[in-house]
Design a protein around this motif. Structure first.
Motif, short mmCIF file in Angstrom:
data_model
loop_
_atom_site.label_atom_id
_atom_site.label_comp_id
_atom_site.label_asym_id
_atom_site.label_seq_id
_atom_site.Cartn_x
_atom_site.Cartn_y
_atom_site.Cartn_z
N GLY A 47 1.01 -1.14 0.06
CA GLY A 47 -0.03 -0.07 -0.02
C GLY A 47 0.86 1.18 -0.06
O GLY A 47 0.68 2.32 0.88
N ASP A 71 0.49 -1.16 -4.74
CA ASP A 71 -0.62 -0.68 -4.43
C ASP A 71 -1.80 -0.66 -5.38
O ASP A 71 -1.68 -1.29 -6.66
N MET A 113 2.04 1.04 6.22
CA MET A 113 1.83 2.09 6.86
C MET A 113 0.35 2.80 6.47
O MET A 113 0.20 3.23 5.43
C1 LIG Z 1 -3.73 5.79 3.59
S1 LIG Z 1 -2.75 5.34 1.87
C2 LIG Z 1 -1.21 5.16 3.03
C3 LIG Z 1 -0.10 5.21 1.69
C4 LIG Z 1 1.42 4.90 2.22
N1 LIG Z 1 1.42 3.74 3.07
C5 LIG Z 1 1.90 5.91 3.30
O1 LIG Z 1 1.63 5.89 4.41
O2 LIG Z 1 2.67 6.73 2.69
C6 LIG Z 1 -3.38 3.90 1.92
C7 LIG Z 1 -3.12 3.22 0.59
O3 LIG Z 1 -3.26 1.92 0.59
C8 LIG Z 1 -3.58 1.42 -0.59
N2 LIG Z 1 -4.40 0.30 -0.56
C9 LIG Z 1 -5.51 -0.16 0.04
N3 LIG Z 1 -6.15 -1.18 0.17
C10 LIG Z 1 -5.18 -2.02 -0.52
C11 LIG Z 1 -5.04 -3.12 -0.81
N4 LIG Z 1 -5.88 -4.15 -0.56
N5 LIG Z 1 -3.87 -3.81 -1.57
C12 LIG Z 1 -2.91 -2.80 -1.82
N6 LIG Z 1 -3.09 -1.43 -1.53
C13 LIG Z 1 -4.07 -1.08 -1.03
C14 LIG Z 1 -4.38 2.43 -1.29
O4 LIG Z 1 -4.79 2.72 -2.55
C15 LIG Z 1 -3.63 3.82 -0.60
O5 LIG Z 1 -2.46 4.13 -1.62
#
Ligand SMILES: C[S@@+](CC[C@H](N)C(=O)[O-])C[C@H]1O[C@@H](n2cnc3c(N)ncnc32)[C@H](O)[C@@H]1O
Length: 261
Positions: A47, A71, A113
């Motif tokens: 993610g 992601d 995160m």
């Molecule tokens: C709040 S953002 C956090 C981004 C990054 N981890 C950071 O903190 O800088 C949540 C991210 O998780 C991704 N995401 C949500 N569900 C997911 C899944 N099932 N598999 C992969 N990515 C996912 C979203 O697209 C988004 O980019």
């Protein structure tokens, strides 16, 4: 509408603005203290969003290492690739956390995160983290407990309604209180978690909470559970009360570290 927040163009760009604030930069630095990335390591960022954390990990592992971000959002993958153009040892792929496109034992560290709270099949996802980690490998996670939110509003009833709508932007708004147990059930050796507070005791534009307002307003407005214009009125009231010295925002996040035996 009762869907969790999707990171399309609008939400991705708003998140990017929020992630550039000093509040989130500090949070990222603290998170990295638990990851302790070292030269040559192979790290998976699940993610990866706008890729700012992946870039910091890549700086730490250097060109002898490898950082891979996955992601589900095309927009986030594009932002992340643009952010890391100078680091050829970082790559981003569109993939689901529950189906990681990697062979077993590929990584020294898996980080995620602010992602697991969006996930419905957490057991499968933690199983995937364990599968792709080498024995002795480390997983480091951070999530928010939205019950810890304290946000002054002159109209508390309206604020409560709006924030109840916002809690639906994730699958589990209270994940941290069960995450240690779920990591243990997935077979990890779990450390004691750590708390991290985002604290904005006064109003300022370039803060986490001020940018959070801009994510909340469109999300709850689309739900159709509050009257048209109420979310905008809430936002305006918060900001003008802030300008009058009445602003107060506090939110807890928790960091979890665990090892694959
Ligand atoms: C709040 S953002 C956090 C981004 C990054 N981890 C950071 O903190 O800088 C949540 C991210 O998780 C991704 N995401 C949500 N569900 C997911 C899944 N099932 N598999 C992969 N990515 C996912 C979203 O697209 C988004 O980019």
């Amino acid at each position: 509408m009762n869907e969790i927040l999707q990171y399309n163009d609008e939400a991705s760009n708003k998140l990017l603005e929020m992630y550039r604030t000093p509040d989130v930069q500090t949070q990222r630095r603290e998170f990295l203290q638990y990851v302790r990335p070292a030269l040559g390591q192979r790290i998976l960022d699940v993610g990866s969003g706008p890729g700012i954390l992946s870039a910091a990990l890549a700086n730490a592992v250097g060109p002898a290492g490898w950082v891979c971000g996955i992601d589900i959002s095309d927009q986030m993958i594009e932002i992340a690739r643009n952010h890391c153009t100078e680091q050829s040892w970082v790559e981003f792929h569109k993939a689901e956390a529950a189906r990681l496109p990697f062979p077993d034992q590929q990584f020294d560290i898996v980080v995620s995160m602010q992602v697991l709270e969006y996930i419905s099949d957490l057991g499968t996802v933690l199983g995937e983290f364990k599968r792709v980690l080498r024995p002795g490998g480390l997983v480091v996670l951070m999530d928010t407990d939205w019950d810890s939110l304290v946000w002054y509003s002159p109209s508390p009833e309206r604020a409560n309604q709006i924030l109840a709508g916002w809690n639906k932007h994730v699958k589990d708004p209270y994940l941290p209180r069960t995450l240690s147990r779920q990591l243990g059930q997935a077979g990890f050796q779990v450390e004691k978690p750590h708390i991290l507070t985002i604290f904005n005791p006064g109003y300022a534009e370039n803060t986490f909470s001020n940018h959070l307002i801009d994510l909340i307003v469109p999300f709850v407005s689309q739900q159709g559970t509050i009257a048209a214009g109420e979310a905008e009125a809430w936002a305006q009231e918060l900001r003008s009360s802030g300008e009058n010295g009445q602003y107060f925002f506090s939110l807890n996040r928790y960091i979890f570290s665990a090892n694959k035996p």
